[in-house]
Design a protein around this motif. Structure first.
Motif, mmCIF file in Angstrom:
data_model
loop_
_atom_site.group_PDB
_atom_site.id
_atom_site.type_symbol
_atom_site.label_atom_id
_atom_site.label_comp_id
_atom_site.label_asym_id
_atom_site.label_seq_id
_atom_site.Cartn_x
_atom_site.Cartn_y
_atom_site.Cartn_z
ATOM 1 N N MET A 58 -42.499 66.366 8.632
ATOM 2 C CA MET A 58 -41.179 66.315 7.991
ATOM 3 C C MET A 58 -40.122 65.799 8.970
ATOM 4 S SD MET A 58 -39.236 69.301 5.952
ATOM 5 C CE MET A 58 -39.529 68.941 4.253
ATOM 6 N N GLN B 276 -40.347 62.157 8.975
ATOM 7 C CA GLN B 276 -39.719 61.593 7.762
ATOM 8 C C GLN B 276 -38.193 61.617 7.872
ATOM 9 O OE1 GLN B 276 -41.237 63.864 4.437
ATOM 10 N NE2 GLN B 276 -43.342 63.418 5.014
ATOM 11 N N MET B 277 -37.674 62.721 8.424
ATOM 12 C CA MET B 277 -36.211 62.830 8.563
ATOM 13 C C MET B 277 -35.684 61.727 9.471
ATOM 14 S SD MET B 277 -35.583 66.884 8.983
ATOM 15 C CE MET B 277 -35.555 67.972 7.586
ATOM 16 N N LYS C 287 -35.715 58.461 7.717
ATOM 17 C CA LYS C 287 -34.616 58.398 6.741
ATOM 18 C C LYS C 287 -33.298 58.056 7.439
ATOM 19 C CE LYS C 287 -32.149 61.350 3.526
ATOM 20 N NZ LYS C 287 -31.170 62.188 4.202
ATOM 21 N N LYS D 60 -28.331 68.549 10.004
ATOM 22 C CA LYS D 60 -27.954 69.185 8.736
ATOM 23 C C LYS D 60 -29.203 69.405 7.878
ATOM 24 C CE LYS D 60 -25.014 68.645 4.720
ATOM 25 N NZ LYS D 60 -24.487 67.663 3.792
ATOM 26 N N GLY D 61 -30.031 68.388 7.770
ATOM 27 C CA GLY D 61 -31.255 68.521 6.983
ATOM 28 C C GLY D 61 -32.227 69.477 7.639
ATOM 29 N N ARG E 270 -31.703 71.966 9.402
ATOM 30 C CA ARG E 270 -31.295 73.380 9.350
ATOM 31 C C ARG E 270 -32.057 74.143 8.273
ATOM 32 N NH1 ARG E 270 -25.269 73.967 8.356
ATOM 33 N NH2 ARG E 270 -25.735 76.177 8.473
ATOM 34 N N LEU E 271 -32.632 73.414 7.316
ATOM 35 C CA LEU E 271 -33.394 74.078 6.260
ATOM 36 C C LEU E 271 -34.800 74.453 6.693
ATOM 37 C CD1 LEU E 271 -32.082 72.050 3.288
ATOM 38 C CD2 LEU E 271 -32.327 74.516 3.277
ATOM 39 N N ALA F 147 -28.366 77.130 5.982
ATOM 40 C CA ALA F 147 -28.045 75.991 5.114
ATOM 41 C C ALA F 147 -27.692 76.445 3.699
ATOM 42 C CB ALA F 147 -29.218 75.039 5.084
ATOM 43 N N ILE G 234 -28.644 75.652 0.722
ATOM 44 C CA ILE G 234 -29.664 75.928 -0.301
ATOM 45 C C ILE G 234 -30.116 77.388 -0.247
ATOM 46 C CG2 ILE G 234 -32.029 75.357 -1.006
ATOM 47 C CD1 ILE G 234 -31.453 72.466 -0.280
ATOM 48 N N TRP G 235 -30.097 77.973 0.960
ATOM 49 C CA TRP G 235 -30.484 79.383 1.074
ATOM 50 C C TRP G 235 -29.518 80.298 0.328
ATOM 51 C CZ3 TRP G 235 -35.145 80.441 2.059
ATOM 52 C CH2 TRP G 235 -35.902 79.661 2.933
ATOM 53 N N TYR H 172 -34.688 73.477 -3.042
ATOM 54 C CA TYR H 172 -35.438 73.364 -1.785
ATOM 55 C C TYR H 172 -36.606 72.393 -1.965
ATOM 56 C CZ TYR H 172 -36.738 74.814 2.884
ATOM 57 O OH TYR H 172 -36.969 74.819 4.240
ATOM 58 N N PHE I 126 -35.302 68.976 -1.871
ATOM 59 C CA PHE I 126 -35.018 68.624 -0.465
ATOM 60 C C PHE I 126 -36.304 68.274 0.279
ATOM 61 C CE2 PHE I 126 -35.528 70.531 3.760
ATOM 62 C CZ PHE I 126 -34.800 69.609 4.492
ATOM 63 N N THR J 218 -37.282 64.766 -0.908
ATOM 64 C CA THR J 218 -36.353 63.636 -0.725
ATOM 65 C C THR J 218 -35.538 63.742 0.561
ATOM 66 O OG1 THR J 218 -34.531 64.752 -1.837
ATOM 67 C CG2 THR J 218 -36.050 63.494 -3.228
ATOM 68 N N LEU J 219 -35.541 64.927 1.176
ATOM 69 C CA LEU J 219 -34.750 65.210 2.383
ATOM 70 C C LEU J 219 -33.249 65.095 2.113
ATOM 71 C CD1 LEU J 219 -36.922 63.270 4.997
ATOM 72 C CD2 LEU J 219 -37.087 65.649 4.349
ATOM 73 N N GLU J 220 -32.887 65.150 0.842
ATOM 74 C CA GLU J 220 -31.466 65.076 0.476
ATOM 75 C C GLU J 220 -30.912 66.482 0.321
ATOM 76 O OE1 GLU J 220 -29.577 62.504 0.283
ATOM 77 O OE2 GLU J 220 -31.091 60.929 0.477
ATOM 78 N N THR J 221 -29.735 66.713 0.885
ATOM 79 C CA THR J 221 -29.060 67.995 0.667
ATOM 80 C C THR J 221 -27.629 67.699 0.228
ATOM 81 O OG1 THR J 221 -28.374 68.054 2.968
ATOM 82 C CG2 THR J 221 -30.387 69.247 2.418
ATOM 83 N N GLY J 222 -27.060 68.622 -0.471
ATOM 84 C CA GLY J 222 -25.672 68.398 -0.897
ATOM 85 C C GLY J 222 -25.055 69.707 -1.331
#
Lengths: 324, 238
Positions: A257, A260-261, A264, A290-291, A293-294, B30, B32-33, B82, B85, B88-92
């Motif tokens: 991952m 991949q990040m 991206k 930022k990404g 952090r998940l 983050a 989403i949590w 999640y 994410f 796509t690795l997209e967060t918002g």
């Protein structure tokens, strides 16, 4: 090619067509450089000896032709302006630099003689009998050693990597023992009789250079365009290498991952070119963080961004000045 | 308070602890949590009716069940985000949006309950069946989402944490599924009280007893696994 041992390597393989000759020589003078620079072109070479920043000897050779002083500087400017070549710079101690000056201004008695065909004992006896002041160069295409003589008696050596005259003969013997080794014998003037001219003072190198560039503008432009293209390609390849290193670091911390990040972020900024701009690098790292952090905590992320920054700084650090 | 037994107090207390741990986890993490953590905190609110002094009011009983339904919707929304994410690795979005949206849905639910007639025992039972049905089916969806998320993040520091959520949802499935089973066959307390919809519980003492016990203990296990999983995640995310 005039055989000379290498001395202490300062810069090797510099691209001659990237250099502005007056600036290059000026830098050596400004840094009080002692040693020699060798410009090698397709069919010629130019040797410049500096002592304490003074350009004491300039010798240009093309086959058997030898040019010195102003003519040699003009030849140097001409070659750099029109021809691809490389530059090697070696530092020497003051006495050794003076001896090298003497060698370049010396007179050959024997040249490119195969060592295996030489009766060494007889040669040494002959040198002694003639009370030779000069030197014997023993060399192969890869290595070289000089043996200095005063009144027919050997008093020191100049081996690869030396900065001062040495007393050990081991290197010379090793080179002499190699297949295809050759030798030159030359006489040189005593050090005190060598001219103390600083060619940078007596020759307007800037004018000579400008004249050479003007006369060869088209060729020079082409050379510079080729150099620029080569530089662009080198930069691109360096950035690609850096991008891969960043992928590896991200994958090490965050697994596939992370890779991949990183892909991206690179894609979002149009490829690795943005790595040359610190503000965009900061943005990309912030977005990556930022990404990430998940999937990772602050300590891991700090470690990751520190490693990424360090790798970028390491690979994109401006090159050290090639000159001392 | 005579309807409150010690087991319920323990159960609700454990949900309070689990809810607080999940809320604290979301702070500083983050966005989403936030959805996931808020959802688990709402489970504590929905379970609170067991020990709340106003529990006798039918509207509030119904409201607790509505909150329980909203809880699983918020949790599912969080895990879906999640999952998106992870692919796509997209967060918002922002945390305040999650809080505001959840508060708006809760407010709408309160409004719905209070502009309608006071719910009857049958209506409350229907709301509880809907709550448990939502939980059971969304838990199954969440388990599938967790499997897919885990495939994506298994090599990241947080990867093992999603196995913990798998255990959580397994316990929740037993907890909610056992009650739904009792409700569907009319073996639950509400059905017995209503009379006409009551099933023949006496005819299946083993199934009814087993389901009741699974329901009680799986609820406790769910709260323990939620708290434990968030503590484990906090450790993984240090």
């Amino acid at each position: 090619m005039i055989p000379l041992p290498r001395g202490l390597s300062v810069a090797t393989g510099l691209v001659a067509s990237h250099q502005d000759v007056p600036h290059f020589l000026g830098q050596l003078a400004q840094r009080q450089f002692t040693g020699y620079a060798r410009f090698v072109f397709g069919a010629s070479e130019v040797l410049l000896v500096f002592t304490g920043g003074k350009l004491t000897t300039v010798l240009a050779t093309r086959g058997e032709a030898r040019l010195t002083g102003l003519e040699a500087i003009a030849e140097l400017c001409q070659r750099v302006a029109v021809e691809a070549g490389t530059i090697d710079v070696y530092q020497l101690g003051p006495e050794l630099a003076a001896r090298v000056s003497g060698v370049l201004q010396g007179e050959y008695h024997v040249r490119a003689q195969e060592l295996k065909s030489v009766e060494v004992t007889a040669l040494v006896a002959k040198i002694k009998a003639r009370k030779l002041n000069g030197c014997v160069a023993i060399y192969t295409p890869q290595r070289c050693s000089l043996v200095f003589y005063r009144d027919g008696v050997g008093f020191g050596f100049f081996h690869d990597g030396s900065q001062a005259i040495e007393t050990g003969a081991t290197d010379s013997q090793k080179i002499a023992g190699q297949p295809g080794a050759k030798m030159d014998v030359m006489s040189t003037r005593p050090l005190e009789q060598l001219p103390a001219t600083d060619f940078l003072e007596v020759v307007n190198v800037q004018k000579v250079w400008e004249a050479a560039v003007r006369a060869n503008q088209a060729r020079a432009d082409e050379l510079r365009a080729t150099a620029r293209a080569a530089e662009r390609q080198r930069q691109e390849s360096k950035l690609t290498e850096l991008a891969e290193a960043l992928h590896v670091i991200a994958a090490k911390t965050l697994g596939p991952m992370g890779r991949q990040m990183m892909t991206k972020e690179l894609a979002a900024r149009g490829g690795p070119g943005f790595l040359l701009h610190p503000d965009q690098v900061a943005e990309a790292l912030a977005a990556l963080e930022k990404g990430a952090r998940l999937v990772a905590g602050p300590s891991k992320l700090k470690e990751l961004t520190t490693q990424l920054k360090a790798e970028i700084d390491r690979q994109l650090a401006p090159p050290q000045s090639p000159l001392p | 308070m005579d309807h409150v037994d010690a087991f319920d107090v323990v159960r609700v207390s454990l949900w309070l602890v689990a809810g607080l741990i999940s809320l604290f986890f979301s702070v500083g993490n983050a966005r989403i949590w936030t959805s996931i953590s808020t959802g688990f905190f709402l489970v504590f609110i929905s379970e609170g009716y067991l020990v709340a002094p106003w529990v006798q009011h039918p509207s509030l009983i119904a409201l607790h069940s509505v909150v329980g339904t909203i809880a699983v919707l918020v949790i599912t929304h969080g895990f879906m985000e999640y999952y998106v994410f992870s692919r796509t690795l997209e967060t918002g979005g922002a945390k305040w949006e999650v809080y505001a949206l959840t508060a708006a849905v809760l407010a709408a639910s309160v409004l719905f309950i209070f502009i309608n007639p006071v719910p009857s025992t049958a209506a409350i039972r229907h709301i509880r069946i809907i709550e448990n049905a939502c939980w059971v089916f969304l838990v199954l969806i969440n388990l599938d989402l967790l499997r897919k998320i885990h495939q994506q993040v298994r090599d990241t520091p947080i990867g093992p944490g999603f196995v913990g959520f798998g255990v959580v949802f397994f316990c929740v499935f037993l907890w909610r599924g056992s009650m739904l089973y009792l409700q569907v066959y009319g073996w639950d307390e509400d059905a017995t009280a209503l009379g006409p919809v009551a099933g023949n519980a006496a005819g299946y003492p083993f199934r009814v007893g087993l389901s009741e016990n699974v329901n009680r203990f799986a609820s406790v296990l769910s709260s323990l696994t939620v708290g434990g999983t968030f503590l484990y995640l906090a450790r993984l995310m240090r």
